[in-house]
Design a protein around this motif. Structure first.
Motif, PDB file in Angstrom:
ATOM      1  N   VAL A  30       0.843  -1.196   0.000  1.00 51.11           N
ATOM      2  CA  VAL A  30       0.000   0.000   0.000  1.00 51.11           C
ATOM      3  C   VAL A  30       0.880   1.249   0.000  1.00 51.11           C
ATOM      4  CG1 VAL A  30      -1.754   1.291   1.275  1.00 51.11           C
ATOM      5  CG2 VAL A  30      -1.840  -1.207   1.208  1.00 51.11           C
ATOM      6  N   VAL A  31       0.567   2.179  -0.926  1.00 51.06           N
ATOM      7  CA  VAL A  31       1.258   3.463  -1.004  1.00 51.06           C
ATOM      8  C   VAL A  31       0.286   4.534  -0.542  1.00 51.06           C
ATOM      9  CG1 VAL A  31       2.351   5.132  -2.545  1.00 51.06           C
ATOM     10  CG2 VAL A  31       2.672   2.681  -2.931  1.00 51.06           C
ATOM     11  N   ASP A  32       0.668   5.265   0.504  1.00 47.49           N
ATOM     12  CA  ASP A  32      -0.161   6.362   1.006  1.00 47.49           C
ATOM     13  C   ASP A  32       0.080   7.575   0.117  1.00 47.49           C
ATOM     14  OD1 ASP A  32      -1.816   7.936   2.569  1.00 47.49           O
ATOM     15  OD2 ASP A  32      -0.263   8.349   4.059  1.00 47.49           O
ATOM     16  N   ASP A  33      -0.869   7.886  -0.751  1.00 48.71           N
ATOM     17  CA  ASP A  33      -0.714   8.949  -1.742  1.00 48.71           C
ATOM     18  C   ASP A  33      -1.963   9.815  -1.760  1.00 48.71           C
ATOM     19  OD1 ASP A  33       0.186  10.463  -3.984  1.00 48.71           O
ATOM     20  OD2 ASP A  33      -1.003   9.149  -5.275  1.00 48.71           O
ATOM     21  N   LYS A  34      -1.949  10.867  -0.971  1.00 45.66           N
ATOM     22  CA  LYS A  34      -3.119  11.748  -0.905  1.00 45.66           C
ATOM     23  C   LYS A  34      -3.263  12.622  -2.152  1.00 45.66           C
ATOM     24  CE  LYS A  34      -3.185  11.766   4.115  1.00 45.66           C
ATOM     25  NZ  LYS A  34      -2.950  10.367   4.130  1.00 45.66           N
ATOM     26  N   ALA A  35      -2.180  12.792  -2.927  1.00 46.78           N
ATOM     27  CA  ALA A  35      -2.237  13.601  -4.143  1.00 46.78           C
ATOM     28  C   ALA A  35      -2.941  12.877  -5.285  1.00 46.78           C
ATOM     29  CB  ALA A  35      -0.822  13.988  -4.573  1.00 46.78           C
ATOM     30  N   GLY A  36      -3.032  11.564  -5.210  1.00 42.64           N
ATOM     31  CA  GLY A  36      -3.725  10.806  -6.238  1.00 42.64           C
ATOM     32  C   GLY A  36      -2.888  10.492  -7.462  1.00 42.64           C
ATOM     33  N   SER A  37      -1.572  10.586  -7.358  1.00 43.68           N
ATOM     34  CA  SER A  37      -0.737  10.274  -8.520  1.00 43.68           C
ATOM     35  C   SER A  37      -0.467   8.775  -8.664  1.00 43.68           C
ATOM     36  CB  SER A  37       0.586  11.039  -8.457  1.00 43.68           C
ATOM     37  OG  SER A  37       1.292  10.716  -7.286  1.00 43.68           O
ATOM     38  N   VAL A  38      -0.753   8.013  -7.605  1.00 45.47           N
ATOM     39  CA  VAL A  38      -0.609   6.557  -7.638  1.00 45.47           C
ATOM     40  C   VAL A  38      -1.995   5.952  -7.788  1.00 45.47           C
ATOM     41  CG1 VAL A  38       0.113   4.515  -6.337  1.00 45.47           C
ATOM     42  CG2 VAL A  38       1.471   6.607  -6.222  1.00 45.47           C
ATOM     43  N   ALA A  39      -2.157   5.022  -8.732  1.00 43.19           N
ATOM     44  CA  ALA A  39      -3.447   4.375  -8.975  1.00 43.19           C
ATOM     45  C   ALA A  39      -3.768   3.386  -7.856  1.00 43.19           C
ATOM     46  CB  ALA A  39      -3.428   3.643 -10.315  1.00 43.19           C
ATOM     47  N   ASN A  40      -5.017   2.990  -7.774  1.00 39.34           N
ATOM     48  CA  ASN A  40      -5.422   1.988  -6.784  1.00 39.34           C
ATOM     49  C   ASN A  40      -4.614   0.710  -6.941  1.00 39.34           C
ATOM     50  OD1 ASN A  40      -7.344   3.675  -5.648  1.00 39.34           O
ATOM     51  ND2 ASN A  40      -8.918   3.001  -7.063  1.00 39.34           N
ATOM     52  N   ALA A  41      -4.426   0.261  -8.163  1.00 35.80           N
ATOM     53  CA  ALA A  41      -3.544  -0.860  -8.500  1.00 35.80           C
ATOM     54  C   ALA A  41      -2.583  -0.321  -9.550  1.00 35.80           C
ATOM     55  CB  ALA A  41      -4.336  -2.045  -9.035  1.00 35.80           C
ATOM     56  N   HIS A  42      -1.397   0.084  -9.144  1.00 40.67           N
ATOM     57  CA  HIS A  42      -0.512   0.851 -10.026  1.00 40.67           C
ATOM     58  C   HIS A  42       0.508  -0.006 -10.772  1.00 40.67           C
ATOM     59  CE1 HIS A  42       0.883   4.905 -11.126  1.00 40.67           C
ATOM     60  NE2 HIS A  42       2.015   4.256 -11.381  1.00 40.67           N
ATOM     61  N   ALA A  43       1.208  -0.890 -10.047  1.00 36.60           N
ATOM     62  CA  ALA A  43       2.268  -1.672 -10.694  1.00 36.60           C
ATOM     63  C   ALA A  43       2.386  -3.042 -10.048  1.00 36.60           C
ATOM     64  CB  ALA A  43       3.606  -0.949 -10.601  1.00 36.60           C
ATOM     65  N   GLU A  44       2.750  -4.005 -10.858  1.00 40.97           N
ATOM     66  CA  GLU A  44       2.962  -5.365 -10.373  1.00 40.97           C
ATOM     67  C   GLU A  44       4.464  -5.624 -10.309  1.00 40.97           C
ATOM     68  OE1 GLU A  44       2.190  -9.938 -11.836  1.00 40.97           O
ATOM     69  OE2 GLU A  44       0.869  -8.359 -12.599  1.00 40.97           O
ATOM     70  N   ILE A  45       4.900  -6.258  -9.241  1.00 39.08           N
ATOM     71  CA  ILE A  45       6.292  -6.670  -9.097  1.00 39.08           C
ATOM     72  C   ILE A  45       6.332  -8.174  -9.291  1.00 39.08           C
ATOM     73  CG2 ILE A  45       8.271  -6.824  -7.562  1.00 39.08           C
ATOM     74  CD1 ILE A  45       7.199  -4.301  -6.158  1.00 39.08           C
ATOM     75  N   ARG A  46       7.171  -8.609 -10.234  1.00 42.94           N
ATOM     76  CA  ARG A  46       7.317 -10.037 -10.530  1.00 42.94           C
ATOM     77  C   ARG A  46       8.753 -10.457 -10.228  1.00 42.94           C
ATOM     78  NH1 ARG A  46       4.501  -9.851 -16.498  1.00 42.94           N
ATOM     79  NH2 ARG A  46       2.444  -9.139 -15.785  1.00 42.94           N
ATOM     80  N   VAL A  47       8.910 -11.613  -9.582  1.00 38.36           N
ATOM     81  CA  VAL A  47      10.227 -12.117  -9.223  1.00 38.36           C
ATOM     82  C   VAL A  47      10.412 -13.494  -9.845  1.00 38.36           C
ATOM     83  CG1 VAL A  47      11.731 -12.793  -7.321  1.00 38.36           C
ATOM     84  CG2 VAL A  47      10.207 -10.839  -7.049  1.00 38.36           C
ATOM     85  N   SER A  48      11.557 -13.684 -10.513  1.00 33.43           N
ATOM     86  CA  SER A  48      11.908 -14.971 -11.084  1.00 33.43           C
ATOM     87  C   SER A  48      13.387 -15.202 -10.797  1.00 33.43           C
ATOM     88  CB  SER A  48      11.640 -14.985 -12.586  1.00 33.43           C
ATOM     89  OG  SER A  48      12.046 -16.222 -13.143  1.00 33.43           O
ATOM     90  N   GLY A  49      13.681 -16.035  -9.817  1.00 27.26           N
ATOM     91  CA  GLY A  49      15.067 -16.225  -9.401  1.00 27.26           C
ATOM     92  C   GLY A  49      15.611 -14.919  -8.848  1.00 27.26           C
ATOM     93  N   TRP A  50      16.694 -14.427  -9.453  1.00 31.47           N
ATOM     94  CA  TRP A  50      17.285 -13.146  -9.036  1.00 31.47           C
ATOM     95  C   TRP A  50      16.777 -11.976  -9.861  1.00 31.47           C
ATOM     96  CZ3 TRP A  50      19.815 -12.503  -4.646  1.00 31.47           C
ATOM     97  CH2 TRP A  50      20.341 -13.616  -4.021  1.00 31.47           C
ATOM     98  N   ASP A  51      15.910 -12.239 -10.829  1.00 31.77           N
ATOM     99  CA  ASP A  51      15.384 -11.175 -11.680  1.00 31.77           C
ATOM    100  C   ASP A  51      14.112 -10.594 -11.086  1.00 31.77           C
ATOM    101  OD1 ASP A  51      17.390 -11.555 -13.621  1.00 31.77           O
ATOM    102  OD2 ASP A  51      16.232 -13.183 -14.535  1.00 31.77           O
TER     103      ASP A  51
END
Length: 69
Positions: A30-51
């Protein structure tokens, strides 16, 4: 804030409301963003091994990653 990235995450203001988080496919950051520049679901983080990949989740203004200074 710092987070240990050890699997799939969804970053945003209210990522808990996304079906992928509710289904247990992703964990929320969760990102606390009162300005509204971050979307409700903004970005996905994917992990594969060390990548690690950051993928925009359809946010209006896109997602940018910068290196720490």
């Amino acid at each position: 804030a710092a987070h240990v990235v050890d699997g799939g995450y969804l970053v945003g203001r209210t990522p808990d409301t996304d079906e992928r988080v509710r289904a247990g496919e992703l964990r929320p950051i969760v990102v606390d963003d009162k300005a509204g520049s971050v979307a409700n679901a903004h970005a996905e983080i994917r992990v594969s091994g060390w990548d690690v990949m950051v993928v925009d989740a359809g946010s209006r203004d896109g997602t940018y990653v910068s290196s720490p200074d």
